[in-house]
Design a protein around this motif. Structure first.
Motif, short mmCIF file in Angstrom:
data_model
loop_
_atom_site.label_atom_id
_atom_site.label_comp_id
_atom_site.label_asym_id
_atom_site.label_seq_id
_atom_site.Cartn_x
_atom_site.Cartn_y
_atom_site.Cartn_z
N THR A 108 16.02 -24.35 5.21
CA THR A 108 16.46 -24.90 3.92
C THR A 108 16.02 -26.37 3.87
N PRO A 109 16.03 -27.00 2.69
CA PRO A 109 15.58 -28.41 2.61
C PRO A 109 16.30 -29.33 3.59
N VAL A 110 17.61 -29.17 3.73
CA VAL A 110 18.31 -30.09 4.63
C VAL A 110 17.88 -29.84 6.08
N GLN A 111 17.61 -28.58 6.40
CA GLN A 111 17.14 -28.27 7.76
C GLN A 111 15.74 -28.84 8.00
N GLN A 112 14.89 -28.76 6.98
CA GLN A 112 13.52 -29.28 7.12
C GLN A 112 13.52 -30.77 7.45
N VAL A 133 23.85 -37.57 6.42
CA VAL A 133 23.33 -36.55 5.52
C VAL A 133 24.31 -36.26 4.39
N SER A 134 23.81 -36.37 3.17
CA SER A 134 24.63 -35.90 2.05
C SER A 134 23.94 -34.67 1.49
N SER A 135 24.61 -33.55 1.64
CA SER A 135 24.00 -32.31 1.13
C SER A 135 25.10 -31.41 0.63
N GLN A 136 24.75 -30.53 -0.27
CA GLN A 136 25.76 -29.70 -0.91
C GLN A 136 26.27 -28.63 0.03
N THR A 137 27.48 -28.18 -0.27
CA THR A 137 28.05 -27.09 0.52
C THR A 137 27.21 -25.82 0.31
N GLY A 138 26.97 -25.09 1.38
CA GLY A 138 26.13 -23.90 1.28
C GLY A 138 24.65 -24.18 1.43
N SER A 139 24.31 -25.43 1.80
CA SER A 139 22.90 -25.81 1.90
C SER A 139 22.28 -25.46 3.25
N GLY A 140 23.09 -24.95 4.16
CA GLY A 140 22.60 -24.65 5.50
C GLY A 140 22.80 -25.84 6.43
N LYS A 141 23.84 -26.64 6.17
CA LYS A 141 24.03 -27.87 6.95
C LYS A 141 24.48 -27.59 8.39
N THR A 142 25.19 -26.48 8.59
CA THR A 142 25.64 -26.18 9.96
C THR A 142 24.43 -26.02 10.89
N ALA A 143 23.46 -25.23 10.44
CA ALA A 143 22.26 -25.05 11.26
C ALA A 143 21.49 -26.36 11.37
N ALA A 144 21.59 -27.21 10.34
CA ALA A 144 20.84 -28.48 10.36
C ALA A 144 21.28 -29.35 11.54
N PHE A 145 22.56 -29.30 11.91
CA PHE A 145 22.95 -30.09 13.09
C PHE A 145 23.02 -29.26 14.36
N MET A 146 23.28 -27.93 14.21
CA MET A 146 23.47 -27.13 15.41
C MET A 146 22.14 -26.73 16.05
N LEU A 147 21.13 -26.42 15.26
CA LEU A 147 19.86 -25.98 15.84
C LEU A 147 19.23 -27.06 16.73
N PRO A 148 19.11 -28.33 16.24
CA PRO A 148 18.50 -29.33 17.13
C PRO A 148 19.35 -29.61 18.37
N SER A 149 20.68 -29.48 18.24
CA SER A 149 21.54 -29.74 19.40
C SER A 149 21.35 -28.63 20.43
N LEU A 150 21.32 -27.38 19.96
CA LEU A 150 21.11 -26.27 20.89
C LEU A 150 19.72 -26.40 21.53
N HIS A 151 18.76 -26.84 20.74
CA HIS A 151 17.40 -27.03 21.26
C HIS A 151 17.43 -28.01 22.44
N LYS A 152 18.17 -29.08 22.25
CA LYS A 152 18.29 -30.11 23.29
C LYS A 152 18.87 -29.50 24.57
N PHE A 153 19.93 -28.69 24.41
CA PHE A 153 20.57 -28.11 25.59
C PHE A 153 19.67 -27.05 26.24
N ALA A 154 18.96 -26.30 25.39
CA ALA A 154 18.07 -25.25 25.93
C ALA A 154 16.92 -25.90 26.69
#
Ligand code: AMP
Length: 459
Positions: A25-29, A43-64
């Motif tokens: 999604t745009p916020v993830q990009q 980050v200011s983004s609307q609810t339902g924009s995919g914001k959870t993945a926007a912070f969780m994916l890079p964090s998981l990437h770091k740990f992986a």
């Protein structure tokens, strides 16, 4: 842009594919590449924009990507075994999480934890747990004893555990404040400050909020270092797939008849009805049940177990009408919610935006209807000023208000528009208003109730 292009770890790409996401999604990009580089984010983004993945994916990437087991990865059980081997009495070893996500509500925390499990499903060592008010302490002690890498918590309960020495943030690498504006609205500022003070200055900080102005903006700038500011959707472009309407009512009895009528609309899959108080939520849910709807209440006075049961019933489609208060319903993400009703208007325009965001999820259309007393017209105007959108007034034949609205407006749904259908239509119907487009259509002639179009800003 593809997820591969964001440079995410293979195990995460596999989980994303499994989740059925085809592109960020745009916020993830914007957020993911910057967060992978270790930048702080506001980050200011609307609810339902995919914001959870926007912070969780890079964090998981770091740990992986981290090769060796980090310091502090010894589990509490291992710690106990070592203590025994040394002939000492085993003690509870404090959990040393690497990531902390703070959320305003228990529901949002549980959703973030579920999303984390989904995105980290193919990673070996990452565990996420929720630390929430309302959950029994022994259960939380068990979860903390596993020394999870990721904690998702509401501030109050987290402070309890910190103060009793159950959590130590010396190893913390990533701090996320999710829906920060909401946490401040709910009075968590002192708790948040205390929690942040217990974390290392070297941490990466990501703050997500509906707004980055005012108090939130001040705090955001204090707790981040050279943050990248990402503003995805302003209030003007929010919720373009959600049609909004106002129905004026004369009194409570008129309001109840109106709601009853509207809830019998066959295009409703599931609906959330918002009330001002917990007691009203209970009373209205009972009334709707008696009237033949499968209705349930959700509010902050209910035990966590009861709230979870109600939410699960909603997700499984066993509850058609959820009658909720603002705080309890915040963050609910059920794509089959086609309608939101404001039985009572919210106190703050921000809450209106969050409420209507319970529908129109996952790219579908939604319909948000507010039942408004004439005396509350000023509140509607405040919401319109905040969202920079006019909310059209609709009238139902046979249920017309005795008084006509002070400055009548009118609207019609776009031809073929149907709540719950995909925004792209797929031949089933077109979406709602496009960005920048007014949310009402121009009347082709006098409306049946004699109302006329009112231009925004006249209020
Ligand atoms: P959030 O804004 O984090 O509450 O996410 C809203 C919804 O969008 C959730 O149901 C997610 O599973 C979903 N979602 C997040 N990212 C994507 C994506 N890239 N493609 C499709 N759905 C997504």
């Amino acid at each position: 842009m593809s997820f591969e292009a964001l440079g995410l770890h293979a195990s995460i790409l596999k989980a994303i594919a499994e989740a059925g996401y085809t592109q960020p999604t745009p916020v993830q990009q914007e957020a993911v590449p910057a967060a992978i580089l270790g930048r702080d984010l506001l980050v200011s983004s609307q609810t339902g924009s995919g914001k959870t993945a926007a912070f969780m994916l890079p964090s998981l990437h770091k740990f992986a990507s981290a090769e060796a087991a980090p310091a502090g990865a010894k589990t509490a059980n291992q710690e106990r075994q070592s203590a025994k081997a040394r002939g000492e009495r085993p003690r509870f070893a404090a959990a040393t999480p690497k990531m902390l996500v703070l959320t305003p509500t228990r529901e949002l925390a549980l959703q973030v934890t579920t999303a984390t499990d989904k995105y980290g499903a193919f990673m070996r060592r990452v565990k996420a747990v929720s630390i929430l008010g309302g959950m029994p302490y022994p259960k939380q002690m068990q979860l903390l004893a596993r020394n999870p890498e990721i904690l998702v918590a509401t501030p109050g309960r987290l402070i309890d555990h910190m103060e009793s020495g159950k959590i130590n943030f010396s190893q913390l690498e990533v701090l996320v404040l999710d829906e920060a504006d909401r946490m401040l609205d709910m009075g968590f500022i002192d708790d948040i400050e205390k929690i942040i003070a217990a974390t290392p200055d070297t941490r990466q900080t990501m703050l997500f909020s509906a707004t980055l102005d005012g108090v939130v903006g001040n705090m955001a700038r204090r707790i981040t270092r050279d943050p990248m500011v990402i503003q995805i959707a302003s209030t003007t472009t929010k919720h373009e797939n959600i049609q909004q309407r106002v129905h004026f009512v004369d009194d409570l009895s008129h309001k109840n008849r109106m709601l009853d009528h509207l809830l019998r609309d066959t295009t409703i899959d599931q609906a959330v009805v918002f009330t001002a108080t917990k007691r009203d939520a209970d009373t209205l849910a009972d009334r709707l049940t008696i009237a033949g709807f499968t209705a349930a209440a959700l509010h902050g006075d209910m035990h966590q177990g009861a709230r979870n049961r109600t939410l699960n019933a909603l997700r499984r489609g066993q509850v058609q009408v959820l009658v909720a208060t603002d705080v309890a319903a915040r963050g609910i993400d059920v794509p089959t919610i086609t309608h939101v009703f404001n039985y009572d208007l919210p106190k703050f325009p921000e809450d209106y935006v969050h409420r209507i965001g319970r529908t129109g999820r996952a790219g579908r259309n939604g319909l948000a209807i507010s039942l408004v007393n004439h005396a509350e017209n000023m509140n509607v105007k405040r919401i319109e000023r905040f969202t920079k959108q006019l909310i059209p007034v609709d009238v139902i034949e046979g249920l017309e208000p005795k008084k006509s609205a002070a400055a009548p407006r009118t609207s019609r749904k776009p031809a073929g528009w149907k709540p719950g259908t995909n925004r792209n239509g797929n031949g089933k119907g077109s979406g709602g208003a496009k960005p920048g487009q007014r949310t009402f259509s121009k009347p082709s002639g006098p409306h049946k109730d004699g109302s006329a179009r009112r231009s925004f800003g006249n209020s």
